[in-house]
Write a protein that holds these residues in place. Structure first.
Motif, PDB file in Angstrom:
ATOM      1  N   GLU A 155       0.727  -1.195  -0.027  1.00 30.19           N
ATOM      2  CA  GLU A 155       0.026   0.074  -0.071  1.00 30.19           C
ATOM      3  C   GLU A 155       1.022   1.277   0.064  1.00 30.19           C
ATOM      4  O   GLU A 155       1.644   1.533   0.569  1.00 30.19           O
ATOM      5  CB  GLU A 155      -0.640  -0.065   1.268  1.00 30.19           C
ATOM      6  N   THR A 195      -0.721  -6.517  -7.791  1.00 30.11           N
ATOM      7  CA  THR A 195       0.543  -5.540  -7.672  1.00 30.11           C
ATOM      8  C   THR A 195       0.425  -4.588  -9.151  1.00 30.11           C
ATOM      9  O   THR A 195       0.341  -3.525  -9.104  1.00 30.11           O
ATOM     10  CB  THR A 195       1.955  -5.998  -7.789  1.00 30.11           C
ATOM     11  N   ARG A 198      -2.279  -2.270  -8.444  1.00 30.48           N
ATOM     12  CA  ARG A 198      -2.055  -1.361  -7.607  1.00 30.48           C
ATOM     13  C   ARG A 198      -1.219  -0.348  -8.453  1.00 30.48           C
ATOM     14  O   ARG A 198      -1.618   0.981  -8.295  1.00 30.48           O
ATOM     15  CB  ARG A 198      -0.947  -1.669  -6.541  1.00 30.48           C
ATOM     16  N   SER A 202      -2.637   3.672  -9.338  1.00 26.93           N
ATOM     17  CA  SER A 202      -1.862   5.105  -8.835  1.00 26.93           C
ATOM     18  C   SER A 202      -1.361   6.020  -9.810  1.00 26.93           C
ATOM     19  O   SER A 202      -0.872   7.134  -9.745  1.00 26.93           O
ATOM     20  CB  SER A 202      -0.435   4.389  -8.234  1.00 26.93           C
TER      21      SER A 202
END
Length: 358
Positions: A155, A195, A198, A202
């Motif tokens: 995170e 992953t 993520r 972002s």
């Protein structure tokens, strides 16, 4: 088969995915290889013209990884005689990146072995990105795209990398979900998907691809291609296994140039407007047919890989020119029975006193 290739081309030009049956037919080998390449080349030219994007890898730390990925010379238990070193300095990485940009490279990939980065590792990459950008400014170079590959993200880490100036995050799925546990037991296919998601969430450009030549079936290849397409990456590296002695897959020499080109064609049909990158293992498996691969892939790694040597950069640049392609400029938008001794352990570049061969 001509009707099938025409249909695949039409679908790709409309950005439509092939059916499973169509995808399997590309790999089956019942059609003439040059006809398959020609069909894929039509798609490649529509979206990318004759541009070839150059990328390079900087191995920030090498070896001693706690993961057990069977294909990797840095894996837990590997006895491959590779370079082993801890983190190189940001200044060393910046110098290597600068030489690569001078050689025509547009994207620099910062890679480090390990399960995933800790806070200190992310700080090292932040410092390295800053050093690369500072070096570019001081020497009047265009800023390279920075892609980062550090394993599984926690995170907030992707956000830190983006804020530091990273453009992309790379994390390959490598093989199909069904057979992933045959290749690695220390993490899962789902971990890799998490992953990549993520990174994309972002704001980093997602980069994810595969390694072929590990005993996968045609069905595995299609399953992986379709799983990758669902994740919608911006770039898809296509690697061909480099069989290192001292790894569980060190005796795998099953790929042929024909097989590699059919895989590349399938990925072009599945990813018509995505950066398909010709990556590790191309020299030893495609051999004299590497120029044909440029008619399918619009991107290529220049120089050495993580732990093995690639061809001299001048040879690849000459190959690109001889095949009628041009190197993509910094201001151009990218998107809208092999012999064991062919594996050359890297002894130059990051972690050594010798310059990289870009």
């Amino acid at each position: 088969m001509a009707d099938l290739l025409d249909e695949l081309t039409r679908k790709a030009l409309r950005r439509e995915r092939p059916t499973r049956e169509e995808a399997l037919a590309v790999l089956a080998g019942e059609d003439e290889l040059l006809e398959v390449v020609a069909a894929g080349a039509r798609v490649r030219r529509r979206f990318f013209g004759r541009r070839v994007k150059l990328n390079t890898i900087i191995n920030m730390k090498s070896g001693l990884c706690p993961e057990d990925c069977s294909y990797c010379s840095q894996r837990l238990g590997s006895t491959a005689e590779i370079l082993k070193y801890s983190w190189i300095t940001p200044e060393d990485a910046a110098r290597t990146a600068g030489r690569a940009v001078d050689a025509g490279v547009k994207r620099v990939c910062l890679v480090a072995s390990g399960r995933g980065p800790g806070d200190r590792d992310v700080r090292r990459i932040e410092d390295t990105i800053a050093a690369i950008r500072e070096d570019a400014a001081e020497n009047g170079r265009p800023e390279a795209e920075i892609c980062v590959c550090l394993g599984l993200l926690q995170e907030g880490q992707a956000e830190r990398l983006r804020e530091a100036g990273a453009h992309a995050y790379s994390h390959n799925l490598n093989t199909s979900e069904e057979r992933y546990s045959e290749i690695c037991t220390t993490h899962t296919f789902a971990d890799r998907v998490d992953t990549l998601q993520r990174a994309a969430a972002s704001g980093l450009s997602p980069c994810s691809g595969a390694i072929f030549g590990m005993g996968e079936s045609d069905g595995d290849i299609v399953d992986l291609a379709f799983a990758l397409r669902e994740l919608d990456p911006d770039s898809v590296p296509v690697n061909f296994l480099i069989p290192f002695e001292g790894t569980p897959l060190g005796d795998r020499w099953e790929l042929t140039p024909d097989r590699c080109l059919r895989i590349l064609a399938l990925f072009r049909f599945c990813f018509p407007d995505v950066e398909v990158r010709l990556a590790g293992g191309r020299e030893i498996h495609l051999r004299s047919l590497q120029p044909l691969a440029l008619h399918l892939a619009n991107s290529v790694f220049l120089g050495d890989y993580l732990t093995s040597e690639g061809r001299p950069g001048a040879d690849d640049r000459q190959m690109i020119a001889d095949a009628g392609f041009t190197i993509e400029g910094a201001d151009e938008a990218t998107l809208p029975g092999a012999r064991r001794d062919l594996v050359a352990i890297r002894r130059r570049g990051a972690g050594t006193e010798e310059p990289a061969n870009t």
